[in-house]
Motif scaffolding. Structure first.
Motif, PDB file in Angstrom:
ATOM      1  N   MET A   1      79.604 -69.207 -25.865  1.00 48.09           N
ATOM      2  CA  MET A   1      78.339 -69.027 -25.883  1.00 48.09           C
ATOM      3  C   MET A   1      77.862 -69.809 -27.200  1.00 48.09           C
ATOM      4  SD  MET A   1      77.247 -65.155 -24.802  1.00 48.09           S
ATOM      5  CE  MET A   1      78.206 -64.507 -25.929  1.00 48.09           C
ATOM      6  N   THR A   2      76.638 -70.288 -27.253  1.00 45.25           N
ATOM      7  CA  THR A   2      76.142 -70.583 -28.536  1.00 45.25           C
ATOM      8  C   THR A   2      75.242 -69.734 -29.226  1.00 45.25           C
ATOM      9  OG1 THR A   2      75.897 -72.836 -27.514  1.00 45.25           O
ATOM     10  CG2 THR A   2      74.819 -72.671 -29.645  1.00 45.25           C
ATOM     11  N   LEU A   3      75.490 -69.179 -30.178  1.00 49.32           N
ATOM     12  CA  LEU A   3      74.608 -68.063 -30.999  1.00 49.32           C
ATOM     13  C   LEU A   3      74.760 -68.624 -32.489  1.00 49.32           C
ATOM     14  CD1 LEU A   3      76.483 -65.069 -29.581  1.00 49.32           C
ATOM     15  CD2 LEU A   3      74.372 -66.053 -29.039  1.00 49.32           C
ATOM     16  N   PRO A   4      73.788 -68.042 -33.219  1.00 47.22           N
ATOM     17  CA  PRO A   4      73.846 -68.069 -34.737  1.00 47.22           C
ATOM     18  C   PRO A   4      75.162 -67.525 -35.142  1.00 47.22           C
ATOM     19  CG  PRO A   4      71.609 -67.426 -33.956  1.00 47.22           C
ATOM     20  CD  PRO A   4      72.597 -67.309 -32.717  1.00 47.22           C
ATOM     21  N   ASN A   5      75.695 -68.393 -36.376  1.00 47.37           N
ATOM     22  CA  ASN A   5      76.897 -67.769 -37.058  1.00 47.37           C
ATOM     23  C   ASN A   5      77.112 -66.297 -37.125  1.00 47.37           C
ATOM     24  OD1 ASN A   5      77.877 -70.350 -36.636  1.00 47.37           O
ATOM     25  ND2 ASN A   5      77.226 -71.191 -38.864  1.00 47.37           N
TER      26      ASN A   5
ATOM     27  N   PHE B   1      75.397 -63.705 -36.069  1.00 45.16           N
ATOM     28  CA  PHE B   1      75.261 -62.998 -34.885  1.00 45.16           C
ATOM     29  C   PHE B   1      76.474 -63.120 -34.163  1.00 45.16           C
ATOM     30  CE2 PHE B   1      73.234 -61.941 -30.758  1.00 45.16           C
ATOM     31  CZ  PHE B   1      73.144 -60.647 -30.978  1.00 45.16           C
ATOM     32  N   GLU B   2      77.103 -64.330 -34.216  1.00 43.54           N
ATOM     33  CA  GLU B   2      78.433 -64.494 -33.537  1.00 43.54           C
ATOM     34  C   GLU B   2      79.352 -63.770 -33.974  1.00 43.54           C
ATOM     35  OE1 GLU B   2      81.313 -68.231 -31.915  1.00 43.54           O
ATOM     36  OE2 GLU B   2      79.480 -68.769 -33.263  1.00 43.54           O
ATOM     37  N   ASN B   3      79.458 -63.642 -35.332  1.00 46.10           N
ATOM     38  CA  ASN B   3      80.492 -62.902 -36.064  1.00 46.10           C
ATOM     39  C   ASN B   3      80.383 -61.430 -35.646  1.00 46.10           C
ATOM     40  OD1 ASN B   3      81.358 -65.220 -37.299  1.00 46.10           O
ATOM     41  ND2 ASN B   3      80.217 -64.715 -39.212  1.00 46.10           N
ATOM     42  N   ALA B   4      79.063 -60.946 -35.708  1.00 39.98           N
ATOM     43  CA  ALA B   4      78.959 -59.618 -35.141  1.00 39.98           C
ATOM     44  C   ALA B   4      79.344 -59.417 -33.640  1.00 39.98           C
ATOM     45  CB  ALA B   4      77.563 -59.012 -35.403  1.00 39.98           C
ATOM     46  N   VAL B   5      79.226 -60.506 -32.899  1.00 44.77           N
ATOM     47  CA  VAL B   5      79.627 -60.329 -31.304  1.00 44.77           C
ATOM     48  C   VAL B   5      81.173 -60.351 -31.445  1.00 44.77           C
ATOM     49  CG1 VAL B   5      79.723 -61.462 -29.232  1.00 44.77           C
ATOM     50  CG2 VAL B   5      77.521 -61.225 -30.376  1.00 44.77           C
ATOM     51  N   GLN B   6      81.749 -60.943 -31.918  1.00 37.12           N
ATOM     52  CA  GLN B   6      83.158 -61.101 -31.918  1.00 37.12           C
ATOM     53  C   GLN B   6      83.756 -59.835 -32.672  1.00 37.12           C
ATOM     54  OE1 GLN B   6      84.589 -64.832 -33.741  1.00 37.12           O
ATOM     55  NE2 GLN B   6      83.384 -66.057 -32.253  1.00 37.12           N
ATOM     56  N   TYR B   7      83.112 -59.383 -33.668  1.00 34.92           N
ATOM     57  CA  TYR B   7      83.646 -58.023 -34.494  1.00 34.92           C
ATOM     58  C   TYR B   7      83.790 -56.976 -33.545  1.00 34.92           C
ATOM     59  CZ  TYR B   7      83.772 -54.256 -37.680  1.00 34.92           C
ATOM     60  OH  TYR B   7      84.189 -53.115 -38.356  1.00 34.92           O
ATOM     61  N   ALA B   8      82.638 -57.033 -32.493  1.00 35.63           N
ATOM     62  CA  ALA B   8      82.580 -55.952 -31.581  1.00 35.63           C
ATOM     63  C   ALA B   8      83.876 -55.938 -30.563  1.00 35.63           C
ATOM     64  CB  ALA B   8      81.186 -55.860 -30.830  1.00 35.63           C
ATOM     65  N   VAL B   9      84.198 -57.117 -30.220  1.00 35.30           N
ATOM     66  CA  VAL B   9      85.360 -57.345 -29.180  1.00 35.30           C
ATOM     67  C   VAL B   9      86.609 -57.082 -29.956  1.00 35.30           C
ATOM     68  CG1 VAL B   9      86.258 -58.982 -27.707  1.00 35.30           C
ATOM     69  CG2 VAL B   9      84.006 -58.714 -27.818  1.00 35.30           C
ATOM     70  N   LYS B  10      86.786 -57.838 -31.084  1.00 30.45           N
ATOM     71  CA  LYS B  10      88.075 -57.639 -32.094  1.00 30.45           C
ATOM     72  C   LYS B  10      88.552 -56.325 -32.249  1.00 30.45           C
ATOM     73  CE  LYS B  10      88.052 -62.437 -33.383  1.00 30.45           C
ATOM     74  NZ  LYS B  10      87.829 -63.478 -34.523  1.00 30.45           N
ATOM     75  N   ALA B  11      87.411 -55.379 -32.415  1.00 28.92           N
ATOM     76  CA  ALA B  11      87.808 -54.172 -32.847  1.00 28.92           C
ATOM     77  C   ALA B  11      88.706 -53.360 -31.945  1.00 28.92           C
ATOM     78  CB  ALA B  11      86.522 -53.478 -32.772  1.00 28.92           C
TER      79      ALA B  11
ATOM     80  N   GLY C   1      72.764 -57.332 -25.829  1.00 31.65           N
ATOM     81  CA  GLY C   1      73.495 -58.503 -25.354  1.00 31.65           C
ATOM     82  C   GLY C   1      74.538 -58.091 -24.256  1.00 31.65           C
ATOM     83  N   PHE C   2      75.516 -57.243 -24.613  1.00 29.54           N
ATOM     84  CA  PHE C   2      76.613 -57.079 -23.953  1.00 29.54           C
ATOM     85  C   PHE C   2      76.210 -56.520 -22.397  1.00 29.54           C
ATOM     86  CE2 PHE C   2      79.865 -56.270 -27.388  1.00 29.54           C
ATOM     87  CZ  PHE C   2      80.188 -57.775 -27.551  1.00 29.54           C
ATOM     88  N   LEU C   3      75.066 -55.743 -22.588  1.00 27.12           N
ATOM     89  CA  LEU C   3      74.748 -55.040 -21.363  1.00 27.12           C
ATOM     90  C   LEU C   3      74.054 -56.234 -20.251  1.00 27.12           C
ATOM     91  CD1 LEU C   3      74.150 -52.724 -19.195  1.00 27.12           C
ATOM     92  CD2 LEU C   3      71.882 -52.286 -20.646  1.00 27.12           C
ATOM     93  N   THR C   4      73.133 -56.956 -20.922  1.00 22.74           N
ATOM     94  CA  THR C   4      72.472 -58.029 -20.071  1.00 22.74           C
ATOM     95  C   THR C   4      73.525 -59.038 -19.687  1.00 22.74           C
ATOM     96  OG1 THR C   4      71.518 -59.045 -22.066  1.00 22.74           O
ATOM     97  CG2 THR C   4      70.290 -57.753 -20.810  1.00 22.74           C
TER      98      THR C   4
END
Length: 290
Positions: A23-27, A29-39, A113-116
């Motif tokens: 996906m193309t996200l602001p840096n 915000f993308e870091n936060a999304v990846q943090y949620a997965v990498k946890a 974002g994850f839900l949708t």
């Protein structure tokens, strides 16, 4: 039989990471999304879906998108569950929760974002027929909405600082914890080609599996090791929540867990399927230490 959880978890983590980084996200915000997965996480719900599917079919490509969607919905629920307005937890899996690592608004948006995005994945899946997309969407939306986790979370919050009955406690967890576990099993069986009577038996199995998971969760909140759990023990007591040990005593909770394990086994036998991995899940949920 044991389940190769580590291999399945590794594969799922890779699929999640690849999908989210496309996906193309602001840096930030993308870091936060990846943090949620990498946890990280146990990824037990999509692995359970995979096991239910494999009881009838080995065409794994068919369910990868569904597994990703299910895990994203579960992760969303944990992110929101940890928020200050909910359980107000600082740690998840031994790491700062997203609202602590970033901020509350970012955590809410990542969860939303994850839900949708989960339903976007299902609707775009090239591996599912139209009627299969409808079934999966119906099951996931019901399990995660007012007839599932949302109602369960509301009832759970309202039960803080008061004693509820055993029936009321079971209702809370049937919605909050059990709904998504039931959806995982039903979806996996349906997509694998199970007939309605088999799905009904597997739904009963999954209902008991959800209870097993929650009773053991309550037991671990009393007896567990904080380092193994990745979060503080005694959090339920600090919130003055009714739990199975508080209502039944620790020994009574353990006895009820074992009774649910026996009932889950009986329901699984009635489904008349190749159930080695599904049987292993009963032990996995009931004997886990984290």
């Amino acid at each position: 039989m044991t389940i190769d959880i580590e291999t399945k978890r590794h594969n799922l983590d890779k699929w999640l990471y690849d999908r989210l980084t496309s996906m193309t996200l602001p840096n930030d915000f993308e870091n936060a999304v990846q943090y949620a997965v990498k946890a990280g996480g146990k990824r037990l719900r999509p692995i359970l879906l995979h096991s239910a599917f494999n009881a009838f079919s080995n065409d794994d490509d068919k369910i990868i998108d569904v597994m990703l969607a299910l895990e994203l919905i579960h992760t969303y629920s944990l992110i929101h569950d940890d928020l200050p307005a909910m359980d107000d937890d600082d740690l998840r899996r031994g790491m700062p929760t997203i609202h602590k690592e970033y901020d509350e608004a970012t955590a809410i948006l990542v969860g939303d974002g994850f839900l949708t995005y989960a339903f976007q994945i299902i609707s775009n899946s090239p591996h599912l027929a139209a009627e299969e997309k409808v079934y999966v969407t119906q099951q996931l939306s019901q399990a995660s909405g007012f007839d599932g986790m949302i109602q369960g979370q509301y009832l759970d919050l309202k039960a803080e600082n008061q004693t509820v009955s055993l029936d009321e406690l079971e209702t809370i967890h049937r919605f909050k914890t059990g709904a998504l576990i039931r959806a995982a099993v039903k979806i996996g069986a349906y997509l694998g080609g199970a007939v309605p009577p088999q799905i009904e038996s597997l739904d009963r199995y999954a209902s008991y599996l959800g209870l097993i998971f929650q009773v053991q969760d309550d037991i671990l909140d009393v007896t567990g090791d904080e380092e193994a759990l990745g979060k503080p023990v005694g959090s339920d007591e600090s919130l003055q929540k009714s739990t199975y040990p508080s209502l039944l005593g620790l020994e009574g909770a353990q006895k009820w867990r074992d009774e649910c394990m026996n009932k889950a086994t009986k329901a699984l036998q009635e489904a008349n399927v190749n159930h080695d991995e599904l049987q292993a899940f009963i032990q996995l949920f009931g004997r886990r230490n984290h």
